[in-house]
Design an enzyme around this catalytic site. Structure first.
Site, PDB file in Angstrom:
ATOM      1  N   HIS A   5       4.691   1.689  19.551  1.00  0.00           N
ATOM      2  CA  HIS A   5       3.748   2.105  18.498  1.00  0.00           C
ATOM      3  C   HIS A   5       3.915   3.601  18.176  1.00  0.00           C
ATOM      4  CE1 HIS A   5      -0.337   0.931  16.549  1.00  0.00           C
ATOM      5  NE2 HIS A   5       0.318   1.804  15.804  1.00  0.00           N
ATOM      6  N   GLY A  10       0.867  -1.188   0.000  1.00  0.00           N
ATOM      7  CA  GLY A  10       0.000   0.000   0.000  1.00  0.00           C
ATOM      8  C   GLY A  10       0.894   1.225   0.000  1.00  0.00           C
ATOM      9  N   ARG A  11       0.364   2.310   0.550  1.00  0.00           N
ATOM     10  CA  ARG A  11       1.162   3.546   0.583  1.00  0.00           C
ATOM     11  C   ARG A  11       2.442   3.361   1.392  1.00  0.00           C
ATOM     12  NH1 ARG A  11      -4.446   5.583   0.827  1.00  0.00           N
ATOM     13  NH2 ARG A  11      -4.436   4.363   2.719  1.00  0.00           N
ATOM     14  N   ILE A  12       2.296   2.795   2.619  1.00  0.00           N
ATOM     15  CA  ILE A  12       3.468   2.691   3.495  1.00  0.00           C
ATOM     16  C   ILE A  12       4.437   1.634   2.963  1.00  0.00           C
ATOM     17  CG2 ILE A  12       4.269   2.294   5.857  1.00  0.00           C
ATOM     18  CD1 ILE A  12       1.420   3.145   6.801  1.00  0.00           C
ATOM     19  N   GLU A  44      -1.066  -5.390  23.004  1.00  0.00           N
ATOM     20  CA  GLU A  44      -0.521  -4.042  22.985  1.00  0.00           C
ATOM     21  C   GLU A  44      -1.323  -3.200  23.974  1.00  0.00           C
ATOM     22  OE1 GLU A  44       0.614  -2.436  19.108  1.00  0.00           O
ATOM     23  OE2 GLU A  44      -0.253  -0.540  19.759  1.00  0.00           O
ATOM     24  N   ARG A 100       0.286  -3.980  12.409  1.00  0.00           N
ATOM     25  CA  ARG A 100      -0.519  -4.251  13.600  1.00  0.00           C
ATOM     26  C   ARG A 100       0.036  -5.526  14.234  1.00  0.00           C
ATOM     27  NH1 ARG A 100      -1.885   0.208  13.441  1.00  0.00           N
ATOM     28  NH2 ARG A 100      -3.983   1.122  13.427  1.00  0.00           N
ATOM     29  N   THR A 106       5.586  -2.809  11.642  1.00  0.00           N
ATOM     30  CA  THR A 106       5.052  -1.489  11.998  1.00  0.00           C
ATOM     31  C   THR A 106       3.565  -1.428  11.622  1.00  0.00           C
ATOM     32  OG1 THR A 106       5.756  -0.638   9.844  1.00  0.00           O
ATOM     33  CG2 THR A 106       7.228  -0.191  11.715  1.00  0.00           C
TER      34      THR A 106
HETATM   35  C1  GLV Z   1      -1.192   3.860  13.407  1.00  0.00           C
HETATM   36  O1  GLV Z   1      -0.895   2.711  13.634  1.00  0.00           O
HETATM   37  C2  GLV Z   1      -2.255   4.206  12.528  1.00  0.00           C
HETATM   38  O2  GLV Z   1      -3.015   3.331  12.112  1.00  0.00           O
HETATM   39  O3  GLV Z   1      -2.375   5.404  12.212  1.00  0.00           O
HETATM   40  C1  GLV Z   2      -1.602   3.012   4.730  1.00  0.00           C
HETATM   41  O1  GLV Z   2      -1.699   4.233   4.653  1.00  0.00           O
HETATM   42  C2  GLV Z   2      -1.204   2.189   3.593  1.00  0.00           C
HETATM   43  O2  GLV Z   2      -1.971   2.137   2.620  1.00  0.00           O
HETATM   44  O3  GLV Z   2      -0.114   1.605   3.619  1.00  0.00           O
END
Ligand code: GLV
Ligand code: GLV
Length: 325
Positions: A285, A156-158, A266, A237, A235
């Site tokens: 987190h 995804g984005r991250i 958590e 969940r 990073t």
């Molecule tokens: C952090 O884990 C978020 O989902 O923004």
């Molecule tokens: C979250 O923003 C993702 O799409 O990785």
């Protein structure tokens, strides 16, 4: 006309609170720990809007108590703590904060990768303990990052931002995702099935949202497929990884190390056995925890909330279906 009433479950940056205060009557939980679920359930009754965090459990029961609730605005990108089906059934749009925390979270993921690869924490502990006696020819030997293979799970984005970092550091980058990326050629990424990615990667970094399909995606079988020299970075969940299996993998050295920003449970209790593992690095987190990122998240949270209260479409919503019914 009376101002809408909003419950905010924790203090967020003023960049978000200020515009909410202008337009709404705000009830703010001032505690330093999340409001107990019962408190949220009571507070939500009579509220028009809710601002919540990933540490709040917004289940069907809590949503049902919000008899007047018109919008839920989460101060996070991930929304696995919210019963989306229950919100959607009530026609309540749920907002979140995508995009603004992408680079900060990828930075943290890469920091964890580097810290684990080069054994920063054992090195620091050695210096603090007064045990730095000489230059060590054989001590603190870690793994090369340059030239190593990074496996990104979830592009995804991250995940994409992490892949870019890997390429920038001279890594070969494999990825596994539900969909093939159109950026494959541009970024020089190689698609692999999850099993193959686990077998070939020196570093595996998780970037999937938590859903029934990704719950314990990294289980014992997955960990056993990884290289004994590999590092797992999470990073995303905590529940994407089976904690009991990870503990065994670290103890019995099926893998070399783990570096975690998220855990299951958590928060991780201080006496949790994972924290006794010298090859496990845990931070609390903090993926999105930079001043400017949190301000952008707060502004976005306010925009979503205020749009919902004005019966406008949320700029960033996870259940746009509510607009089609
Ligand atoms: C952090 O884990 C978020 O989902 O923004
Ligand atoms: C979250 O923003 C993702 O799409 O990785």
């Amino acid at each position: 006309m009376a101002q809408p009433v909003v419950f905010v479950t924790r203090r967020i940056p003023e960049a978000g609170l200020a515009p909410i205060r202008v337009a709404c009557q705000v009830r703010l939980w001032e505690g330093n720990l999340p409001a107990p679920r019962e408190v949220v359930r009571c507070e939500i009754a009579g509220c028009d809007g809710l601002v919540c965090l990933l540490s709040d459990t917004i289940d069907a029961d809590v949503i049902a108590a919000g008899d007047r609730l018109r919008v839920i605005s989460q101060y996070a990108v991930g929304v696995d703590n919210i019963d989306l089906a229950a919100a959607t059934a009530r026609g309540i749009p749920v907002g979140h904060t995508p995009g603004v925390l992408t680079e900060a979270t990828a930075d943290l993921a890469f920091a964890l990768l580097m810290a684990a690869a080069r054994r920063l924490l054992p090195g620091y502990e050695n210096v603090r303990a007064g045990e730095w006696h000489t230059w060590e020819p054989l001590g603190f030997l870690g793994a090369d990052v340059w030239g190593a293979t990074l496996g990104v799970v979830g592009l995804g984005r991250i995940g994409t931002a992490m892949a870019r970092r890997g390429r920038g550091f001279g890594m070969r980058v494999l990825y596994y995702s539900r969909h093939r990326s159109h950026l494959e050629a541009e970024l020089g990424l190689e698609y692999a099935a999850l099993g193959e990615l686990l077998e070939r990667s020196d570093f595996v970094s998780l970037h999937v949202p938590l859903t029934p399909a990704t719950d314990r995606l990294i289980d014992e079988a997955a960990l056993r497929r990884m290289k004994p020299t590999a590092v797992l970075v999470n990073t995303a969940r905590g529940a994407v990884v089976d904690t009991a299996a990870l503990l065994r993998a670290l103890r019995e050295e099926w893998i070399a190390a783990a570096a975690l920003d998220v855990t299951d449970p958590e928060p991780l209790p201080a006496d949790h056995p994972l924290l006794e593992q010298p090859n496990c690095l845990v931070v609390p987190h903090i993926g999105s925890a930079t001043v400017s990122t949190r301000e952008r998240m707060a502004r976005m949270t306010a925009e979503n909330l205020l749009a919902g209260l004005q019966a406008q479409r949320l700029p960033y919503t996870v259940n746009p279906e509510v607009y089609h019914g």
